[in-house]
Design a protein around this motif. Structure first.
Motif, short mmCIF file in Angstrom:
data_model
loop_
_atom_site.label_atom_id
_atom_site.label_comp_id
_atom_site.label_asym_id
_atom_site.label_seq_id
_atom_site.Cartn_x
_atom_site.Cartn_y
_atom_site.Cartn_z
N GLY A 46 -12.16 -5.60 0.81
CA GLY A 46 -11.73 -6.39 -0.34
C GLY A 46 -11.83 -5.67 -1.67
O GLY A 46 -11.92 -6.33 -2.69
N HIS A 47 -11.81 -4.33 -1.69
CA HIS A 47 -11.75 -3.69 -2.99
C HIS A 47 -10.29 -3.61 -3.46
O HIS A 47 -9.36 -3.68 -2.66
CB HIS A 47 -12.39 -2.30 -2.97
N ALA A 48 -10.11 -3.48 -4.76
CA ALA A 48 -8.76 -3.30 -5.31
C ALA A 48 -8.81 -2.11 -6.26
O ALA A 48 -9.79 -1.90 -6.96
CB ALA A 48 -8.33 -4.55 -6.05
N VAL A 49 -7.75 -1.31 -6.26
CA VAL A 49 -7.64 -0.17 -7.18
C VAL A 49 -6.70 -0.58 -8.31
O VAL A 49 -5.53 -0.88 -8.08
CB VAL A 49 -7.09 1.08 -6.47
N GLU A 50 -7.23 -0.62 -9.51
CA GLU A 50 -6.45 -1.06 -10.66
C GLU A 50 -6.02 0.13 -11.50
O GLU A 50 -6.80 1.05 -11.73
CB GLU A 50 -7.30 -1.97 -11.56
N PHE A 51 -4.79 0.07 -11.98
CA PHE A 51 -4.28 1.07 -12.92
C PHE A 51 -4.35 0.49 -14.33
O PHE A 51 -4.41 -0.71 -14.50
CB PHE A 51 -2.82 1.40 -12.59
N GLY A 85 -0.85 -6.78 -11.29
CA GLY A 85 -2.01 -7.64 -11.15
C GLY A 85 -2.84 -7.26 -9.94
O GLY A 85 -2.68 -6.18 -9.37
N PHE A 86 -3.72 -8.12 -9.55
CA PHE A 86 -4.59 -7.82 -8.41
C PHE A 86 -3.79 -8.01 -7.12
O PHE A 86 -3.03 -8.94 -6.98
CB PHE A 86 -5.82 -8.72 -8.45
N GLN A 87 -3.95 -7.10 -6.23
CA GLN A 87 -3.06 -6.97 -5.08
C GLN A 87 -3.79 -7.20 -3.77
O GLN A 87 -5.01 -7.21 -3.74
CB GLN A 87 -2.50 -5.55 -5.06
N PRO A 88 -3.03 -7.29 -2.68
CA PRO A 88 -3.64 -7.31 -1.36
C PRO A 88 -4.67 -6.19 -1.25
O PRO A 88 -4.43 -5.07 -1.73
CB PRO A 88 -2.48 -7.01 -0.41
N GLU A 89 -5.76 -6.48 -0.68
CA GLU A 89 -6.85 -5.53 -0.72
C GLU A 89 -7.00 -4.79 0.61
O GLU A 89 -6.63 -5.28 1.65
CB GLU A 89 -8.13 -6.28 -1.09
N HIS A 90 -7.54 -3.59 0.49
CA HIS A 90 -7.62 -2.70 1.63
C HIS A 90 -9.07 -2.43 1.96
O HIS A 90 -9.96 -2.73 1.19
CB HIS A 90 -6.92 -1.38 1.30
N GLU A 91 -9.27 -1.78 3.07
CA GLU A 91 -10.66 -1.47 3.41
C GLU A 91 -11.03 -0.04 3.04
O GLU A 91 -12.17 0.24 2.71
CB GLU A 91 -10.91 -1.74 4.90
N VAL A 92 -10.07 0.86 3.08
CA VAL A 92 -10.34 2.26 2.75
C VAL A 92 -9.21 2.80 1.88
O VAL A 92 -8.04 2.66 2.24
CB VAL A 92 -10.42 3.15 4.03
N TYR A 143 -1.70 -1.35 8.77
CA TYR A 143 -1.19 -1.27 7.41
C TYR A 143 -1.58 0.04 6.71
O TYR A 143 -2.75 0.44 6.69
CB TYR A 143 -1.77 -2.45 6.61
N VAL A 144 -0.57 0.70 6.14
CA VAL A 144 -0.79 1.91 5.34
C VAL A 144 0.05 1.76 4.07
O VAL A 144 1.16 1.22 4.12
CB VAL A 144 -0.33 3.18 6.11
N ALA A 145 -0.46 2.18 2.94
CA ALA A 145 0.34 2.14 1.72
C ALA A 145 0.01 3.32 0.84
O ALA A 145 -1.11 3.84 0.86
CB ALA A 145 0.08 0.84 0.95
N VAL A 146 1.02 3.78 0.12
CA VAL A 146 0.80 4.82 -0.89
C VAL A 146 1.14 4.21 -2.24
O VAL A 146 2.20 3.58 -2.39
CB VAL A 146 1.67 6.06 -0.62
N GLU A 147 0.25 4.32 -3.18
CA GLU A 147 0.51 3.82 -4.53
C GLU A 147 0.52 5.00 -5.49
O GLU A 147 -0.33 5.87 -5.40
CB GLU A 147 -0.57 2.84 -4.96
N ILE A 148 1.48 4.98 -6.41
CA ILE A 148 1.57 6.06 -7.39
C ILE A 148 1.75 5.47 -8.78
O ILE A 148 2.62 4.63 -8.99
CB ILE A 148 2.80 6.97 -7.17
N GLY A 149 0.94 5.93 -9.68
CA GLY A 149 1.14 5.61 -11.09
C GLY A 149 1.16 6.93 -11.83
O GLY A 149 0.20 7.71 -11.74
N LEU A 150 2.25 7.23 -12.48
CA LEU A 150 2.40 8.55 -13.11
C LEU A 150 3.07 8.34 -14.46
O LEU A 150 4.06 7.63 -14.57
CB LEU A 150 3.26 9.43 -12.20
N VAL A 151 2.50 8.96 -15.49
CA VAL A 151 3.02 8.79 -16.84
C VAL A 151 3.33 10.17 -17.39
O VAL A 151 2.45 11.03 -17.43
CB VAL A 151 1.95 8.12 -17.74
#
Lengths: 167, 167
Positions: free
Chosen positions: B120-125, B35-42, B142-150
């Protein structure tokens, strides 16, 4: 960017909006996107790689995104939610896929579509890339397709960091 | 998503922040992004394609983005500008590149990095993808790495529209 790459994306956007959404896109003058730009509420973004590397962005104002999702789902979402995001991702995927077929010599493959939501976001390309923005008018409001594509010297895949966006 | 794909990105992020920025990332528990997640600035975003398709997102809070750019450029940018964007794009590119090298069997190639800015942008998969978020603490915030791989069935490239995010 090679201007021959513009038409496949321009035509693909017009065709996809027409056939999938029954929405007529009226093209306005493409321009070179520079610096921080007018901001959108929903952007579908898809990466391209192969003999060129790049990105296609489909940006929509809130109304256009809601109308597009409504047309695809048969029901108007009440907000920019996961359904809108999936609808915009799918449109971006199909536009990129059709354009890719017209650019066969580049042997492009596409990544997953991602959708950026949030009022006032901007999608930035590496400084050394010259993305082209194709703006459209339509009855739902503002739609734009942005393309940044860089041809690679053969076997230079690993060196992209130096060529594009290197510090 | 295959959990074996998480470690290459996790280690690559830690190594790149350590060697390029002298910044120690402390890993927290990876979680499934829903779902929609905590939002980041960059957010730096890069598409992957090959025997799998996906996206890597490097998200940073404002302070972390400014500090990272300052370290790379030798001067602190006064705002989230094109220099910050290029710095974050480059970091994303290098993290994706190092992880890719550890996932040789997937024959991944990477697209151009794009950087999303805006509070306040969100990156949606796509809904059918299960992206994993790896959050980190560091002295800059705060730093995060998100990965979606199929992973793709062989020769199924063209059918992705039906499998991922189809309506």
């Amino acid at each position: 960017m090679n201007v021959e790459y513009i038409n496949p994306f321009l035509h693909s956007a017009i065709t996809v909006f027409d056939t999938m959404l029954g929405c007529r896109l009226i093209r306005k003058e493409p321009f070179v996107k520079g610096g921080f730009q007018p901001e959108h509420e929903v952007s579908g973004i898809i990466g391209l790689s192969g003999k060129a590397k790049g990105t296609v962005v489909l940006s929509l104002c809130r109304e256009a995104a809601l109308h597009a999702a409504e047309t695809l789902l048969g029901e108007r979402p009440t907000s920019i939610d996961g359904d809108v995001s999936d609808a915009v991702g799918e449109l971006t995927n199909i536009i990129a896929g059709q354009a890719k077929a017209q650019l066969e010599h580049l042997e492009l493959s596409v990544s997953l579509p991602n959708v950026i939501t949030g009022k006032g976001h901007a999608v930035e390309f590496p400084k050394k890339v010259t993305p082209i923005c194709i703006p459209f008018d339509c009855e739902w409001g503002y739609v734009a397709v942005e393309i940044g594509l860089v041809e690679l010297p053969v076997e230079a895949d690993e060196e992209m960091a130096e060529q594009v966006g290197a510090l």
